[in-house]
Motif scaffolding. Sequence first.
Motif, PDB file in Angstrom:
ATOM      1  N   LYS A  31      14.713 -10.551  26.909  1.00 43.61           N
ATOM      2  CA  LYS A  31      14.505 -11.876  26.328  1.00 43.61           C
ATOM      3  C   LYS A  31      14.785 -13.007  27.318  1.00 43.61           C
ATOM      4  N   ASN A  32      15.427 -12.700  28.426  1.00 44.27           N
ATOM      5  CA  ASN A  32      15.746 -13.698  29.435  1.00 44.27           C
ATOM      6  C   ASN A  32      14.580 -13.804  30.416  1.00 44.27           C
ATOM      7  N   LEU A  33      14.183 -15.026  30.751  1.00 49.59           N
ATOM      8  CA  LEU A  33      13.032 -15.215  31.622  1.00 49.59           C
ATOM      9  C   LEU A  33      13.276 -14.696  33.040  1.00 49.59           C
ATOM     10  N   MET A  34      14.486 -14.827  33.554  1.00 47.32           N
ATOM     11  CA  MET A  34      14.790 -14.301  34.892  1.00 47.32           C
ATOM     12  C   MET A  34      14.677 -12.782  34.918  1.00 47.32           C
ATOM     13  N   MET A  35      15.147 -12.134  33.855  1.00 44.67           N
ATOM     14  CA  MET A  35      15.030 -10.676  33.778  1.00 44.67           C
ATOM     15  C   MET A  35      13.570 -10.237  33.693  1.00 44.67           C
ATOM     16  N   LYS A  36      12.749 -11.021  33.021  1.00 45.92           N
ATOM     17  CA  LYS A  36      11.323 -10.710  32.957  1.00 45.92           C
ATOM     18  C   LYS A  36      10.670 -10.810  34.326  1.00 45.92           C
ATOM     19  N   ILE A  37      11.063 -11.814  35.103  1.00 40.36           N
ATOM     20  CA  ILE A  37      10.505 -11.965  36.451  1.00 40.36           C
ATOM     21  C   ILE A  37      10.936 -10.801  37.340  1.00 40.36           C
TER      22      ILE A  37
ATOM     23  N   GLY B  58       8.446 -22.408  37.635  1.00 41.13           N
ATOM     24  CA  GLY B  58       8.315 -22.692  36.202  1.00 41.13           C
ATOM     25  C   GLY B  58       9.622 -22.502  35.454  1.00 41.13           C
ATOM     26  N   VAL B  59      10.365 -21.471  35.785  1.00 42.10           N
ATOM     27  CA  VAL B  59      11.661 -21.234  35.148  1.00 42.10           C
ATOM     28  C   VAL B  59      12.659 -22.324  35.533  1.00 42.10           C
ATOM     29  N   MET B  60      12.596 -22.799  36.776  1.00 42.80           N
ATOM     30  CA  MET B  60      13.486 -23.887  37.186  1.00 42.80           C
ATOM     31  C   MET B  60      13.191 -25.162  36.386  1.00 42.80           C
ATOM     32  N   LYS B  61      11.921 -25.439  36.150  1.00 45.06           N
ATOM     33  CA  LYS B  61      11.562 -26.615  35.346  1.00 45.06           C
ATOM     34  C   LYS B  61      12.030 -26.444  33.901  1.00 45.06           C
ATOM     35  N   LEU B  62      11.904 -25.226  33.348  1.00 44.78           N
ATOM     36  CA  LEU B  62      12.402 -24.979  31.995  1.00 44.78           C
ATOM     37  C   LEU B  62      13.925 -25.095  31.940  1.00 44.78           C
ATOM     38  N   ALA B  63      14.601 -24.681  32.999  1.00 45.84           N
ATOM     39  CA  ALA B  63      16.062 -24.713  33.009  1.00 45.84           C
ATOM     40  C   ALA B  63      16.592 -26.148  33.016  1.00 45.84           C
ATOM     41  N   ARG B  64      15.816 -27.085  33.518  1.00 42.95           N
ATOM     42  CA  ARG B  64      16.250 -28.483  33.489  1.00 42.95           C
ATOM     43  C   ARG B  64      16.337 -29.008  32.059  1.00 42.95           C
ATOM     44  N   ASP B  65      15.393 -28.592  31.209  1.00 42.76           N
ATOM     45  CA  ASP B  65      15.318 -29.105  29.842  1.00 42.76           C
ATOM     46  C   ASP B  65      16.098 -28.274  28.837  1.00 42.76           C
ATOM     47  N   ASN B  66      16.363 -27.014  29.145  1.00 40.71           N
ATOM     48  CA  ASN B  66      17.022 -26.110  28.200  1.00 40.71           C
ATOM     49  C   ASN B  66      18.312 -25.575  28.814  1.00 40.71           C
ATOM     50  N   PRO B  67      19.354 -25.471  28.023  1.00 36.69           N
ATOM     51  CA  PRO B  67      20.616 -24.961  28.568  1.00 36.69           C
ATOM     52  C   PRO B  67      20.593 -23.448  28.816  1.00 36.69           C
ATOM     53  N   THR B  68      19.627 -22.753  28.278  1.00 34.51           N
ATOM     54  CA  THR B  68      19.557 -21.308  28.429  1.00 34.51           C
ATOM     55  C   THR B  68      18.143 -20.900  28.806  1.00 34.51           C
ATOM     56  N   LEU B  69      17.986 -19.697  29.292  1.00 35.26           N
ATOM     57  CA  LEU B  69      16.657 -19.174  29.612  1.00 35.26           C
ATOM     58  C   LEU B  69      16.225 -18.090  28.629  1.00 35.26           C
ATOM     59  N   GLU B  70      16.884 -18.015  27.483  1.00 34.72           N
ATOM     60  CA  GLU B  70      16.483 -17.066  26.452  1.00 34.72           C
ATOM     61  C   GLU B  70      15.227 -17.583  25.756  1.00 34.72           C
TER      62      GLU B  70
ATOM     63  N   SER C  34      13.949 -17.060  22.771  1.00 39.41           N
ATOM     64  CA  SER C  34      14.088 -17.511  21.381  1.00 39.41           C
ATOM     65  C   SER C  34      14.688 -18.922  21.320  1.00 39.41           C
ATOM     66  N   GLU C  35      15.648 -19.223  22.197  1.00 39.70           N
ATOM     67  CA  GLU C  35      16.247 -20.555  22.240  1.00 39.70           C
ATOM     68  C   GLU C  35      15.247 -21.604  22.715  1.00 39.70           C
ATOM     69  N   ILE C  36      14.449 -21.266  23.686  1.00 44.74           N
ATOM     70  CA  ILE C  36      13.455 -22.198  24.201  1.00 44.74           C
ATOM     71  C   ILE C  36      12.405 -22.479  23.108  1.00 44.74           C
ATOM     72  N   GLU C  37      11.998 -21.437  22.382  1.00 44.02           N
ATOM     73  CA  GLU C  37      11.037 -21.644  21.299  1.00 44.02           C
ATOM     74  C   GLU C  37      11.622 -22.513  20.183  1.00 44.02           C
ATOM     75  N   LYS C  38      12.909 -22.306  19.880  1.00 38.95           N
ATOM     76  CA  LYS C  38      13.562 -23.135  18.849  1.00 38.95           C
ATOM     77  C   LYS C  38      13.625 -24.602  19.262  1.00 38.95           C
ATOM     78  N   ASN C  39      13.956 -24.841  20.521  1.00 40.28           N
ATOM     79  CA  ASN C  39      14.079 -26.215  21.014  1.00 40.28           C
ATOM     80  C   ASN C  39      12.746 -26.931  21.104  1.00 40.28           C
ATOM     81  N   ASN C  40      11.674 -26.196  21.313  1.00 44.60           N
ATOM     82  CA  ASN C  40      10.362 -26.836  21.496  1.00 44.60           C
ATOM     83  C   ASN C  40       9.467 -26.754  20.267  1.00 44.60           C
ATOM     84  N   THR C  41       9.940 -26.221  19.170  1.00 46.29           N
ATOM     85  CA  THR C  41       9.138 -26.157  17.944  1.00 46.29           C
ATOM     86  C   THR C  41       9.290 -27.477  17.194  1.00 46.29           C
TER      87      THR C  41
END
Length: 111
Positions: free
Chosen positions: A21-27, A89-101, A103-110
């Motif tokens: 579920k972590n974007l870094m682990m996916k990469i 892309g993950v670095m840009k997401l990390a600026r706006d979100n406190p986590t790289l999970e 599910s958390e990113i989807e919750k914050n951007n819904t």
Amino acid sequence: MLEAFIAATIMCGFFGIVLKKNLMMKIIAMDVMSTGVIGYYVLVAARGGLRTPIVLDNQPMAYADPVPQAVILTAIVIGFSIQALMLVGVMKLARDNPTLEISEIEKNNTP
């Protein structure tokens, strides 16, 4: 035996992409999977007893095909550039979100 290790590497990378579920682990899992695919290609293309395609004299002998080597080098370069692009892309997401999970990113951007 070597084929089994390469297949296990590819499957570990695939399941890492699907299950983590972590974007870094996916990469990282995608990099592991691409390494396994390149290893499989090298295993299939490798043949013993072949010489490099440099003609020193006129003796007929079996030469190695340089095309698979060029394809593998191209695959490595493309894989590296894709990985770098994903990390940006993950670095840009990390600026706006406190986590790289995810599910958390989807919750914050819904909305």
